[in-house]
Structures are given as structure tokens and as C-alpha cells.
Design a protein around this motif. Structure first.
Motif, mmCIF file in Angstrom:
data_model
loop_
_atom_site.group_PDB
_atom_site.id
_atom_site.type_symbol
_atom_site.label_atom_id
_atom_site.label_comp_id
_atom_site.label_asym_id
_atom_site.label_seq_id
_atom_site.Cartn_x
_atom_site.Cartn_y
_atom_site.Cartn_z
ATOM 1 N N ARG A 141 0.851 -1.180 0.000
ATOM 2 C CA ARG A 141 0.000 0.000 0.000
ATOM 3 C C ARG A 141 0.895 1.241 0.000
ATOM 4 N NH1 ARG A 141 -5.280 1.143 1.393
ATOM 5 N NH2 ARG A 141 -5.681 3.208 2.282
ATOM 6 N N VAL A 142 0.620 2.142 -0.945
ATOM 7 C CA VAL A 142 1.375 3.383 -1.051
ATOM 8 C C VAL A 142 0.424 4.536 -0.759
ATOM 9 C CG1 VAL A 142 2.725 4.903 -2.548
ATOM 10 C CG2 VAL A 142 2.949 2.422 -2.746
ATOM 11 N N GLU A 143 0.815 5.347 0.194
ATOM 12 C CA GLU A 143 0.025 6.532 0.502
ATOM 13 C C GLU A 143 0.894 7.771 0.301
ATOM 14 O OE1 GLU A 143 -1.792 6.419 4.291
ATOM 15 O OE2 GLU A 143 -2.717 4.457 3.994
ATOM 16 N N ALA A 144 0.254 8.817 -0.161
ATOM 17 C CA ALA A 144 1.010 10.053 -0.390
ATOM 18 C C ALA A 144 0.200 11.242 0.093
ATOM 19 C CB ALA A 144 1.336 10.216 -1.875
ATOM 20 N N ARG A 145 0.942 12.225 0.561
ATOM 21 C CA ARG A 145 0.340 13.520 0.874
ATOM 22 C C ARG A 145 1.157 14.577 0.150
ATOM 23 N NH1 ARG A 145 0.713 13.514 6.056
ATOM 24 N NH2 ARG A 145 2.489 14.948 6.295
ATOM 25 N N ASN A 146 0.493 15.297 -0.735
ATOM 26 C CA ASN A 146 1.173 16.268 -1.600
ATOM 27 C C ASN A 146 2.301 15.622 -2.409
ATOM 28 O OD1 ASN A 146 -0.433 18.389 -0.582
ATOM 29 N ND2 ASN A 146 0.944 18.602 1.186
ATOM 30 N N GLY A 147 2.067 14.391 -2.838
ATOM 31 C CA GLY A 147 3.088 13.684 -3.614
ATOM 32 C C GLY A 147 3.277 14.281 -4.993
ATOM 33 N N GLN A 148 4.536 14.540 -5.353
ATOM 34 C CA GLN A 148 4.822 15.083 -6.690
ATOM 35 C C GLN A 148 4.644 13.970 -7.727
ATOM 36 O OE1 GLN A 148 5.670 18.282 -7.402
ATOM 37 N NE2 GLN A 148 5.442 18.857 -5.240
#
Length: 666
Positions: A141-148
Motif C-alpha cells: 500500500r502506497v500513501e502520499a500527501r502532496n506527492g509530486q
């Protein structure tokens, strides 16, 4: 050591090595692996070193690490305070060097076989990776916050569009087994996304919205359910341009045997309307195989602006003002349209260049590629080159791409265009059609008023022989016959290439006989002339309705009839050669006469390369005779310029100010 074991086994081996060395308090432990391969990634030249107090310092190196189509070299992970406790490895202050040094922290649980890794980037950008493996399967599982999103560019296929800016927040999850990926889920929002391909034909800017999808493996393929909410931003996807968001797609389907299917979908395009659709896309052939679409209440203005106009760029329909509503049902099977049903309600199409217009258009056009259908369309009013069309209704019979109509007529000014036996067909993607008919008398007063010409009298009527269109060429088989100015006009060899293109080209031959000069000259404030003339225009060629070539000749008609020319007409004819005639009249006793006699009139123009080569009735000293005097009093007009620019000639006719004609008083 070379291994094809999953990477987790290698890590576990290193961990066990460390744990089964409890007595070691100083020194160094090193593990080296030449190669690790799996269906998901490939790593080479792997080494891990533990040293420091209680082996708290960890340094792992990978010479080359490949994930899908992206490869990193000289990857290094360093953690100076690695904690080992009860089968757990924890690093709270690590550094991952991927060419860019990134703060990293991770926790590995040996018993549960889980890994949690966090990457912190500047400006609040965070990526989190969670993984669990073992029996019966694995999860990532990959989570991002403000991921470019540019960080995802390396994972996309080469040659396609590449993200160049923007961020995303949300999660992507993958579940798998020894056979590979079993399911994929995604739930994310994106902001200010930009993308482009190398050709520049596909690009987007400032795109915002969200996406959700759920994909799971089945026996013969995959099932999917998805939603894309495009809220803002512009996209150019040759040739279509979406200026802003407000579009949404929700659907579900499958992927099997190379076919991406939409079993049920709903597409809403802002400013156009909403459609229910289903279909199949051949992934290898990159083509649509099956498709069904139903839409009601489509905004015709939006449909034209967003979807139709880009495909009409090279036609006469590229600058339309459109409005109205439409319903459409479309069925497409094995690469061909099998059925459609189109309804137009109160539609309007107006060419911005004022070449044509249709108002109050209604149509019901059901169509089948194998069965006969009855259709109809009509409009309340219209225009063609400013000539008003009246209310018209046309019935059609279709059988596949064969179309026919019964005889019908279109009101034109105070007359009618009668159309007999219209038939059309489509073969190999090209249309051809044919009809004949006639023009019922149209008053020249209405005709000249509509075209903003000097007021002309009489009527215009004619016979339209067979007119056909094929291969982008419209031609008249036979001759068009019109009656005008008490004479006849015959148009032969009429051909119009690309009539619906942006630069139509016309060729024809005109033969006008016995035109009444009195009627003709009175229409143009030319000055009065009495007599008859013949006009022959051979090899006429127009490009975008502008003459580029012709051989024209004007001459007195054979026969006995009054031949008189007024002072004003002499001045007007002098516009082709000079103001000398008018001056001569004013200087002599001829000024007492309003009219003069003449014997013959003749003028010719051979237009080539924008230049008119001129001649007259007969040669004259240093020029040519345009009007040969006869009777008492008589006056002749002589022209001296043999070559005149076509534009200049038009300007002279318009201004009546030429200076090179001198009268010869007899």
C-alpha cells in the motif's frame, strides 16, 4: 551469493544473521548478494553492513535497482541508530540516497512479515509504503500527501504522456499471491497536474479532481470499477480541446483477452450533456470494436464547440454558431456503425462568414445498415449567400448508406428551387449524390436586393440538369440555362472542387446571348445604352470565389436594333481606358447631345496571373477600339492600356476614374 528469492527472504536472512549473533558486541557483519530477481523488480550488487555498538549502524547498498521501467543506481540506505528488539527492526532517523538524499524511517516486523517505510520530502510531501508478505499472499500500500506526480514518470510506459507537474494525495493498494497481482485499489485526489508527450499533441495544465478504482483478478481476466472526476484544468488531446473541467465518468467493466470492456458507464461532459455508454476497446489494435451510446437533451452548441468543430477544421463548417437540443442513440459493432437514431429539436446553424444559415431545424433520422428507415428533416428559414430560403420539409428513405428523397422544393426569395430525384450513397468512406431540378422565376429586384447589387429588373429562372457530387467534386452534367435581362445565360462544364472545403475551386464556361443593354445598364447606374450584347467567358476558374483565370469577350449581338449610348455611359466605359472621352464631349459641340450612335461595342480580357490582357473591337493607333462610333452624332472610345491588373480593373470599374481612353469624334 546469487538469489532469485524474493527480496524479503534476503532481508530476513540478514536479520536472522544478526539475531543469532547475540554475543557479538563489537565488530562488523556483512551480507552480500549478487542478484535478486522477482516479477516486480530486479536488484544487483546488494550488500548490507552492520557495525557500531550493538550493531546499531546499518548501511545497505544496491548497485542497481530496477522497478518496472525505472532504474536507480548506487542506491544507499543508512541508519545510524538501528534498533533490534523482539524480531523488530526500527530505524527512526535514516537516509535513503536515490540520487536525492531523503529522510526515511521504517519498521520491519519479522513475525508478521510487515514493513512500514516513510519518506519525507521538503514542503510537506510524504510518501508511505506499507508491505506485508507471506502465506497466502502479499500486500503493498502506497500513501502520499502532496506527492509530486513527476516521481511516477519513471513507472509509466515509454513514448506516452509524462507528468510534468502537480501533486496527488491518497492511496494505492495492491494485493497479490505467488501468481502475481490479484487486486488494485486507488483512491486519490490530484491538484494542478500537468502532462505532455514528446509530440506536443497531447497535453494538460492545472488539472484538478479525483479518481477511484477497484480492480480484481478473475479466472479469465480482470474486473474493474472506476470513477474519474475532472473538476478543473485544460486538456488538449489532438484534435479536441477541453478548456475547463466539470466532466465526470463512472463505470465498470472487465479486461480480458486483450479487450478493455465498459459494461456500464456514465459520461458527463460539461456544456454538452450526459450519456450512458458501453463498449470494448482492442488494446493491441488500439481500436474500438463495440460501442453503445444513448444521450438525451444534448446541447447542440456545446456538442459543436467541444466535439464536432475540431474535426471540421478544413471544411466550410468550421465557423458556425449553433444551438438547439439533440437526442442520440448509437450502436457500433465489429468496427462499423449498425444503427443510430438522431433527433434534432429547434436547432440552428449560422455560418459566421454569412455564407449559409438554417433556423428552426428539426429532424428525426433513424438509420440501420441493413433495414430501410423513413426519416425527415426540415427548417423554418435559412439563407445561402444572403438569399433567403423559406420553410422546407424533406422526407428521406434510407437503406444503409443509400439515401433517396421524393421530389421537393425549397422556397428561394419569391421563387423556388425544385429538386427532382435526389439520391445519395456512401462508399469507402466517401459520399456521392445526384439530383436534377429547376429554378422557378425569382424576381431580379429581390435577387439584386438580397445580394446588395444595384437594382435589376426582370426575372431569373432556369433549368438545372443532372448535378452530381463524387470524390470531393461537384459538377453539372449538361448545361444550366437561365433567363435574365431578356436574354439567355448558359453555364456549361460547371465543376466545383471541394465545395464544403475552406477554399472551394470552381471552373465553368459561360455563354450569354442577346442581353438587353437597356435593362442591363439601368441596373447599374452605368448610363443608358440601347442595343444587345453577347458575353462569352471561357475557361473560367475561381479559387475561393475569386477569379484566377478566364478568357472573356463582350461584343454587340448580331441583328438590327437601336444602338444608342448616353454621355454617362461613355464616361462609364471610359473608366476602362481614361477620362478623355468625357473631356472631349465637354470641349465640343457634342456636349449638346445626350445620346450618340455607335456601330459596335467590343471588349475582351484574358486573365492570367492576376493581369488582364485587354483588347477591343479592332486595333487603333497605340490602342484598341472599345466603342466604334456610327450614325450622327457618333463617338468612339479607345483604350490604350493592354495589360491591367485585375484588382486595378475592378477598382477602376468601381471608381469610374480611369484616364487612358480618348474619344474619336466623327
Amino acid at each position: 551469493m546469487k538469489s532469485s528469492l524474493p527480496w524479503a527472504k534476503a532481508v530476513r536472512a540478514m536479520i536472522l544473521l544478526a539475531f543469532f549473533s547475540p554475543g557479538v558486541e563489537a565488530g562488523q557483519i556483512t551480507l552480500s548478494i549478487d542478484d535478486i530477481s522477482s516479477p516486480a523488480f530486479h536488484a544487483k550488487a546488494i550488500s548490507a553492513t552492520l557495525d557500531g555498538p550493538n550493531f546499531s549502524r546499518l548501511e545497505a547498498r544496491i548497485g542497481e535497482f530496477s522497478l518496472r521501467e525505472r532504474t536507480w543506481r548506487k542506491v544507499r540506505l543508512t541508519c545510524v541508530k538501528t534498533q533490534w528488539k523482539n524480531g523488530e527492526i526500527r530505524c527512526d532517523q535514516g537516509e535513503l540516497d536515490l540520487g536525492e538524499k531523503l529522510p526515511v524511517r521504517f519498521v520491519y516486523q519479522q513475525q508478521s512479515k510487515t514493513l512500514a517505510l516513510t519518506l519525507n520530502f521538503p514542503l510537506g510531501e510524504t510518501w508511505q509504503l506499507g508491505a506485508q508478505w507471506g502465506k497466502p499472499g502479499w500486500k503493498v500500500r502506497v500513501e502520499a500527501r502532496n506527492g509530486q506526480v513527476v516521481r511516477l514518470a519513471g513507472f509509466l510506459p515509454q513514448g506516452g504522456v509524462r507528468p510534468t507537474a502537480g501533486t496527488w494525495s491518497g492511496s494505492i493498494g495492491l494485493d497479490g499471491s505467488h501468481a502475481g497481482v490479484e487486486s488494485v485499489t486507488a483512491d486519490a485526489v490530484f491538484k494542478d497536474i500537468a502532462f505532455a508527450d514528446a509530440s506536443g499533441l497531447h497535453a494538460g495544465e492545472k488539472i484538478g479532481g479525483g479518481v477511484r478504482c477497484d480492480v480484481s483478478r478473475r479466472k479469465d481476466g480482470w474486473l474493474w470499477r472506476g470513477e474519474v472526476d475532472w473538476k478543473s484544468g485544460e486538456i488538449f488531446w489532438q484534435p479536441i480541446y477541453f478548456a475547463d473541467g466539470g466532466h465526470r465518468f463512472v463505470g465498470q467493466g472487465s479486461l480480458e483477452a486483450g479487450l478493455l470492456r465498459v459494461n456500464q458507464g456514465s459520461l458527463r461532459l460539461a456544456g454538452v450533456g450526459e450519456a450512458q455508454l458501453s463498449g470494448a476497446w482492442d488494446m493491441a489494435g488500439r481500436g474500438l470494436t463495440d460501442f453503445d451510446l444513448k444521450a438525451a437533451g444534448i446541447d447542440v452548441a456545446g456538442l459543436y464547440k467541444v466535439l464536432l468543430k475540431p474535426f471540421l477544421e478544413k471544411t466550410a463548417f468550421v465557423k458556425l454558431q449553433a444551438k438547439g437540443a439533440a437526442d442520440l442513440a448509437w450502436r457500433y459493432r465489429d468496427g462499423v456503425t449498425t444503427d443510430f437514431d438522431l433527433n434534432l429539436r429547434a436547432a440552428e446553424f449560422v455560418d459566421e462568414d454569412q455564407r449559409f444559415a438554417l433556423h428552426g431545424m428539426n429532424a428525426h433520422i433513424p438509420w440501420s445498415n441493413i433495414e430501410e428507415r423513413q426519416a425527415e428533416f426540415g427548417f423554418q428559414s435559412g439563407e445561402v449567400l444572403r438569399l433567403a430560403l423559406g420553410e422546407t420539409r424533406v422526407l428521406l428513405t434510407t437503406r444503409g448508406w443509400q439515401i433517396s428523397t421524393p421530389d421537393f422544393s425549397i422556397p428561394l426569395l419569391d421563387g423556388r428551387i425544385n429538386v427532382d430525384g435526389f439520391t445519395a450513397s456512401r462508399s469507402d468512406g466517401a459520399w456521392q449524390w445526384r439530383f436534377s431540378g429547376g429554378l422557378a422565376p425569382v424576381s431580379m429586384e429581390r435577387f439584386s436586393e438580397a445580394l446588395k447589387l444595384p437594382l435589376m429588373h426582370g426575372t431569373l429562372s432556369g433549368i438545372i440538369p443532372a448535378v452530381s457530387y463524387a470524390g470531393g467534386n461537384l459538377k453539372v452534367d449538361g448545361a444550366l440555362l437561365f433567363k435574365v435581362f431578356d436574354g439567355t445565360v448558359v453555364v456549361k462544364d460547371l465543376s466545383l472542387l471541394e465545395p464544403f472545403g475552406r477554399v472551394p475551386r470552381l471552373s465553368a464556361t459561360l455563354d450569354m446571348r442577346n442581353l438587353d443593354l437597356d435593362l442591363l445598364t439601368s441596373a447599374f447606374s452605368f448610363g443608358n445604352m440601347q442595343g444587345r450584347i453577347d458575353v462569352a467567358v471561357g475557361g473560367l476558374e475561381l479559387s475561393n470565389w475569386r477569379p484566377v483565370k478566364f478568357d472573356a469577350n463582350v461584343a454587340s449581338s448580331p441583328g438590327n436594333y437601336p444602338k444608342k449610348i448616353s454621355q454617362k455611359a461613355v464616361q462609364s466605359i471610359s473608366s476602362l481606358g481614361g477620362a478623355g472621352a468625357a473631356a472631349a464631349i465637354q470641349r465640343s459641340f457634342l456636349s449638346f447631345f445626350e445620346q450618340f450612335g455607335y456601330d459596335r461595342i467590343g471588349l475582351s480580357c484574358v486573365l492570367r496571373n492576376g493581369v488582364c490582357l485587354m483588347d477591343g473591337v479592332e486595333p487603333a493607333l497605340h490602342g484598341y477600339v472599345i466603342v466604334k462610333g456610327g450614325g450622327i452624332p457618333a463617338i468612339s472610345v479607345i483604350g490604350y492600356n493592354r495589360e491591367v491588373s485585375w484588382d486595378e480593373l475592378l477598382e477602376r470599374l468601381k471608381r469610374v476614374t480611369q484616364k487612358n481612353v480618348k474619344p474619336v469624334i466623327q
